[in-house]
Design an enzyme around this catalytic site. Structure first.
Site, PDB file in Angstrom:
ATOM      1  N   THR A 159       0.832  -1.200   0.000  1.00 12.52           N
ATOM      2  CA  THR A 159       0.000   0.000   0.000  1.00 12.52           C
ATOM      3  C   THR A 159       0.869   1.254   0.000  1.00 12.52           C
ATOM      4  O   THR A 159       0.532   2.260  -0.601  1.00 12.52           O
ATOM      5  CB  THR A 159      -0.906   0.019   1.254  1.00 12.52           C
ATOM      6  OG1 THR A 159      -1.624  -1.207   1.331  1.00 12.52           O
ATOM      7  CG2 THR A 159      -1.889   1.166   1.203  1.00 12.52           C
ATOM      8  N   SER A 171       6.221   3.599   8.770  1.00 14.87           N
ATOM      9  CA  SER A 171       5.062   4.299   9.309  1.00 14.87           C
ATOM     10  C   SER A 171       4.776   3.972  10.769  1.00 14.87           C
ATOM     11  O   SER A 171       5.601   4.187  11.635  1.00 14.87           O
ATOM     12  CB  SER A 171       3.856   3.987   8.425  1.00 14.87           C
ATOM     13  OG  SER A 171       2.771   4.747   8.829  1.00 14.87           O
ATOM     14  N   HIS A 172       3.604   3.398  11.018  1.00 13.17           N
ATOM     15  CA  HIS A 172       3.150   3.148  12.378  1.00 13.17           C
ATOM     16  C   HIS A 172       3.639   1.806  12.907  1.00 13.17           C
ATOM     17  O   HIS A 172       3.311   1.445  14.028  1.00 13.17           O
ATOM     18  CB  HIS A 172       1.619   3.166  12.376  1.00 13.17           C
ATOM     19  CG  HIS A 172       1.072   2.249  11.327  1.00 13.17           C
ATOM     20  ND1 HIS A 172       1.152   2.547   9.995  1.00 13.17           N
ATOM     21  CD2 HIS A 172       0.518   1.029  11.410  1.00 13.17           C
ATOM     22  CE1 HIS A 172       0.637   1.554   9.294  1.00 13.17           C
ATOM     23  NE2 HIS A 172       0.246   0.616  10.120  1.00 13.17           N
ATOM     24  N   ASP A 197       1.938   9.492  14.182  1.00 11.85           N
ATOM     25  CA  ASP A 197       2.564   8.175  14.121  1.00 11.85           C
ATOM     26  C   ASP A 197       4.055   8.251  13.823  1.00 11.85           C
ATOM     27  O   ASP A 197       4.654   9.322  13.835  1.00 11.85           O
ATOM     28  CB  ASP A 197       1.857   7.312  13.077  1.00 11.85           C
ATOM     29  CG  ASP A 197       2.125   7.795  11.669  1.00 11.85           C
ATOM     30  OD1 ASP A 197       2.356   9.007  11.493  1.00 11.85           O
ATOM     31  OD2 ASP A 197       2.113   6.970  10.739  1.00 11.85           O
ATOM     32  N   ASP A 231       5.971   8.189  11.186  1.00  7.99           N
ATOM     33  CA  ASP A 231       6.510   9.087  10.161  1.00  7.99           C
ATOM     34  C   ASP A 231       5.706  10.377  10.012  1.00  7.99           C
ATOM     35  O   ASP A 231       5.938  11.148   9.082  1.00  7.99           O
ATOM     36  CB  ASP A 231       6.619   8.369   8.815  1.00  7.99           C
ATOM     37  CG  ASP A 231       5.277   7.896   8.286  1.00  7.99           C
ATOM     38  OD1 ASP A 231       4.373   7.622   9.108  1.00  7.99           O
ATOM     39  OD2 ASP A 231       5.121   7.799   7.062  1.00  7.99           O
ATOM     40  N   ASP A 289       2.452  11.071   9.379  1.00 11.50           N
ATOM     41  CA  ASP A 289       1.355  11.350   8.447  1.00 11.50           C
ATOM     42  C   ASP A 289      -0.018  11.011   9.023  1.00 11.50           C
ATOM     43  O   ASP A 289      -1.033  11.450   8.488  1.00 11.50           O
ATOM     44  CB  ASP A 289       1.585  10.682   7.081  1.00 11.50           C
ATOM     45  CG  ASP A 289       1.819   9.189   7.170  1.00 11.50           C
ATOM     46  OD1 ASP A 289       1.753   8.640   8.286  1.00 11.50           O
ATOM     47  OD2 ASP A 289       2.079   8.574   6.108  1.00 11.50           O
ATOM     48  N   ARG A 290      -0.056  10.227  10.088  1.00 14.74           N
ATOM     49  CA  ARG A 290      -1.359   9.894  10.679  1.00 14.74           C
ATOM     50  C   ARG A 290      -1.677  10.815  11.849  1.00 14.74           C
ATOM     51  O   ARG A 290      -0.773  11.440  12.417  1.00 14.74           O
ATOM     52  CB  ARG A 290      -1.357   8.458  11.205  1.00 14.74           C
ATOM     53  CG  ARG A 290      -1.162   7.441  10.120  1.00 14.74           C
ATOM     54  CD  ARG A 290      -1.241   6.044  10.665  1.00 14.74           C
ATOM     55  NE  ARG A 290      -1.202   5.112   9.549  1.00 14.74           N
ATOM     56  CZ  ARG A 290      -1.768   3.921   9.547  1.00 14.74           C
ATOM     57  NH1 ARG A 290      -2.393   3.481  10.617  1.00 14.74           N
ATOM     58  NH2 ARG A 290      -1.690   3.148   8.476  1.00 14.74           N
ATOM     59  N   THR A 337      -7.760   2.205  -1.132  1.00 12.07           N
ATOM     60  CA  THR A 337      -6.893   2.532   0.011  1.00 12.07           C
ATOM     61  C   THR A 337      -5.484   2.850  -0.481  1.00 12.07           C
ATOM     62  O   THR A 337      -4.933   2.122  -1.299  1.00 12.07           O
ATOM     63  CB  THR A 337      -6.855   1.324   0.965  1.00 12.07           C
ATOM     64  OG1 THR A 337      -8.157   1.160   1.509  1.00 12.07           O
ATOM     65  CG2 THR A 337      -5.851   1.536   2.081  1.00 12.07           C
ATOM     66  N   GLU A 382      -8.675   9.249   5.081  1.00 11.67           N
ATOM     67  CA  GLU A 382      -8.837   7.805   5.145  1.00 11.67           C
ATOM     68  C   GLU A 382      -9.175   7.401   6.564  1.00 11.67           C
ATOM     69  O   GLU A 382      -8.741   8.042   7.530  1.00 11.67           O
ATOM     70  CB  GLU A 382      -7.545   7.109   4.744  1.00 11.67           C
ATOM     71  CG  GLU A 382      -7.126   7.371   3.324  1.00 11.67           C
ATOM     72  CD  GLU A 382      -5.929   6.521   2.952  1.00 11.67           C
ATOM     73  OE1 GLU A 382      -6.123   5.475   2.337  1.00 11.67           O
ATOM     74  OE2 GLU A 382      -4.806   6.896   3.322  1.00 11.67           O
ATOM     75  N   SER A 398      -7.883   5.149   8.126  1.00  9.25           N
ATOM     76  CA  SER A 398      -6.663   4.730   8.818  1.00  9.25           C
ATOM     77  C   SER A 398      -5.935   5.927   9.416  1.00  9.25           C
ATOM     78  O   SER A 398      -4.713   5.982   9.411  1.00  9.25           O
ATOM     79  CB  SER A 398      -5.756   3.983   7.850  1.00  9.25           C
ATOM     80  OG  SER A 398      -5.473   4.786   6.724  1.00  9.25           O
ATOM     81  N   LYS A 451      -0.703  12.364   3.377  1.00  6.47           N
ATOM     82  CA  LYS A 451      -1.516  12.732   4.521  1.00  6.47           C
ATOM     83  C   LYS A 451      -0.596  13.374   5.544  1.00  6.47           C
ATOM     84  O   LYS A 451       0.614  13.179   5.506  1.00  6.47           O
ATOM     85  CB  LYS A 451      -2.251  11.535   5.083  1.00  6.47           C
ATOM     86  CG  LYS A 451      -1.395  10.344   5.502  1.00  6.47           C
ATOM     87  CD  LYS A 451      -2.329   9.184   5.787  1.00  6.47           C
ATOM     88  CE  LYS A 451      -1.612   7.974   6.343  1.00  6.47           C
ATOM     89  NZ  LYS A 451      -0.925   7.195   5.314  1.00  6.47           N
ATOM     90  N   ARG A 472      -8.871  -6.834   7.491  1.00  9.23           N
ATOM     91  CA  ARG A 472      -9.574  -5.680   8.050  1.00  9.23           C
ATOM     92  C   ARG A 472     -11.050  -5.782   7.690  1.00  9.23           C
ATOM     93  O   ARG A 472     -11.405  -5.962   6.522  1.00  9.23           O
ATOM     94  CB  ARG A 472      -9.022  -4.384   7.487  1.00  9.23           C
ATOM     95  CG  ARG A 472      -7.540  -4.154   7.726  1.00  9.23           C
ATOM     96  CD  ARG A 472      -7.222  -2.663   7.679  1.00  9.23           C
ATOM     97  NE  ARG A 472      -5.816  -2.383   7.514  1.00  9.23           N
ATOM     98  CZ  ARG A 472      -4.880  -2.484   8.472  1.00  9.23           C
ATOM     99  NH1 ARG A 472      -5.224  -2.927   9.669  1.00  9.23           N
ATOM    100  NH2 ARG A 472      -3.619  -2.174   8.235  1.00  9.23           N
TER     101      ARG A 472
END
Ligand code: G16
Length: 543
Positions: A18, A113-114, A277, A279, A281-282, A344, A363, A365, A376, A496
């Site tokens: 993704t 990421s997370h 998170d 990096d 972006d969340r 996604t 999103e 997420s 994001k 998911r």
């Protein structure tokens, strides 16, 4: 300068998911693994001779090692200049901005990421194109094809650069410029938001807690929220990026940001709580006594964006990923603007943003962002919330309830079954897919199935298509069951399950989310058979 050509053999597992290639550190640490992927990337691009490449990551374990290798391979392949965040640090949205701001050819973002970090954790490499956004599938597909055929990579035989020193250095014939990772980004935020109004709100006693989760947003949040907006020292917690995120899981959800959640639900809650998170972006948004789901946050930000100077002229349109709730659709309808449903992955928003057809994207997420970058952006979402709070002079809870009273409420939850057996997970999805045609028109537990399909997307800008993007079963009352396999896990498969139902503006908005969706959860379990198929009796994470 000496350029060495090193013979190598392909790895068969370098397919970007993704959001880039994500694997355990132990996989990336294999000899030639990073080198193969980076060379395959450059082999798949054209026209970068003498151009600028941006490199930065979230500071996780192996970040510095991978960056030094990427710099030497970029030098050997003919880039003219690389811009690197000091200490190898650039948040994902920060990197997107640096690429755009400096007119770079593209950028390499090192992040998982997370996902957890450290020697036993995860690592990742992602490529972003010149608009600052994640590479589209035609590039990632080409890179994957190349990784399967690669026989050699080129690398400059030069010393490492000093990542800690802002300024100009050389890596062979290529210029390496180490930049302050925060400066450009903070300046951009000042153009979008009413810093004076937010500063005045903090000065009048507004209290906030921002949990940087020992990840990349620490330096960004400290500079912007504490220094420029005047929030008291200590507003930002866990603000020092650590290679293993302090042993934590830098995913800003109700499981991994539990302490923040409990603080916000308790008697001493500040006015506003937020987290980002690994990096950057969340985002996680929690008001005093009120968690805001990412889907609701997208809808509320879109409905109120005009209160921030950068969006005062209104927004052109909204895009959301397919599994994200339809709350934002109602806002778009009311505003009379375009609404897009994409697969996604942030990469699917790029064309719509570039074409000026949408301004705000989001999103489920925990990602929201706008046309200011092509990723994001966690801090952006936090600052837009702060701007809205400063202008409306209401609390988060009041704003959320007011939104539901106007638009209705989309009750929404996601159940994740992590690290399940990949074969079993695929079998469940295949089995459900085969049964879809027979479901349409049936009444299940009193709900009529309006559609049942495997989501396919045709990009309205360039006509590219993406199939098999998740199974959706929609009911005529607006309820929905969605099932898809995560594209960001690194071990086994993650299933998911997304559940949603709509309660109109004059309906009951005060139900507990899981209770409100319980009948759909039961129905989904019968339809999909996750428990039976995976041997799990409960999801690993519920958000
Ligand atoms: C990435 C993508 C997002 C996507 C998320 C979850 O986020 O950038 O667009 O929504 O993964 O994807 P999946 O459901 O396939 O695991 P991040 O923050 O991990 O880069």
């Amino acid at each position: 300068m000496t350029i060495k050509t090193i013979a190598t053999t392909p790895f068969d597992d370098q397919k970007p998911g993704t959001s880039g290639l994500r694997k355990r550190v132990s996989v990336f640490a294999q000899p030639n693994y990073v080198e193969n992927f980076v060379q395959a990337l450059f082999d798949s691009l054209e026209g970068f001779e003498g151009k600028t490449l941006v490199i930065g990551g979230d500071g996780r374990y192996f970040n510095d090692v991978a960056i030094q290798r990427a710099i030497k391979i970029a030098s050997a392949n003919g880039f003219g200049r690389v811009l690197v965040g000091r200490g190898g640090i650039l948040s994902t949205p920060g990197a997107s901005h640096v690429i755009r701001h400096h007119g770079a050819f593209g950028g390499i973002v090192l992040s998982a990421s997370h996902n957890p970090g450290g020697p036993e954790g995860d690592f990742g490499i992602k490529y972003n194109v010149g608009n600052g956004g994640p590479a589209p599938e035609r590039i990632t597909d080409a890179v994957f094809a190349r990784t399967k055929a690669i026989t050699a990579y080129r690398i400059a035989d030069v010393p490492d650069v000093d990542l800690g020193q802002v300024g100009i250095q050389q890596s062979g014939d290529m210029v390496v410029e180490i930049i302050d990772p925060v400066a450009d980004y903070a300046a951009l935020m000042e153009t979008l938001f009413d810093f004076d109004a937010i500063r005045a709100m903090f000065a009048s006693g507004f209290s906030m807690r921002f949990d940087a989760m020992h990840a990349v947003t620490g330096p960004y949040a400290t500079e912007i929220i504490e220094k420029r907006l005047g929030a008291p020292t200590g507003t930002v917690i866990n603000g020092t990026p650590l290679p293993d995120f302090g042993g934590g899981h830098p995913d800003p959800n109700l499981v991994y940001a539990r302490d923040l959640y409990e603080l916000m639900m308790g008697p001493d809650a500040p006015d506003f709580g937020a987290a980002s998170d690994g990096d950057g972006d969340r985002n996680l948004i929690i008001g005093r006594g009120r968690f805001v789901t990412p889907s609701d946050s997208l809808a509320i930000l879109a409905a109120n964006a005009h209160l921030a100077p950068g969006y005062a002229r209104g927004i052109a349109g909204i895009a959301r990923s397919m599994p994200t709730s339809a709350a934002a659709d109602r806002v778009a309808e009311k505003l009379g603007i375009e609404m897009h449903e994409t697969p996604t992955g942030w990469k699917f928003f790029g064309n719509l943003l570039d074409a000026g057809r949408v301004t705000i994207c989001g999103e489920e997420s925990a990602g929201t962002g706008s046309d200011h970058v092509r990723e994001k952006d966690g801090l952006w979402a936090v600052l837009l919330w702060l701007n809205i709070l400063a202008v409306r002079k209401e609390g988060v809870d009041e704003i959320v309830r007011g939104h539901w009273a106007e638009y209705g409420r989309n009750y929404y939850t996601r159940h994740d079954y992590e690290e399940v057996d990949a074969e079993a997970a695929n079998a469940l999805v295949d089995d459900l897919r085969a049964r879809l045609p027979g479901l349409v028109g049936q009444t299940l537990d009193g709900r009529e199935v309006a559609y049942a399909d495997d989501f396919a997307y045709t990009d309205p800008v360039d006509g590219s298509t993406s199939a098999k993007q998740g199974i959706r079963i929609g009911f005529s009352d607006g309820a929905r069951i969605v099932l898809r396999l995560s594209g960001t896990g690194t071990v086994g498969a993650t299933l998911r399950l997304y559940l949603e139902r709509y309660e109109p503006a004059d309906g009951d908005h005060e139900l507990e989310t899981q209770a409100a969706l319980d009948d759909l959860v039961q129905l989904a379990d019968r339809l999909v058979g996750i428990r039976r198929g995976t041997g799990r009796d409960a999801p690993s994470v519920i958000t």
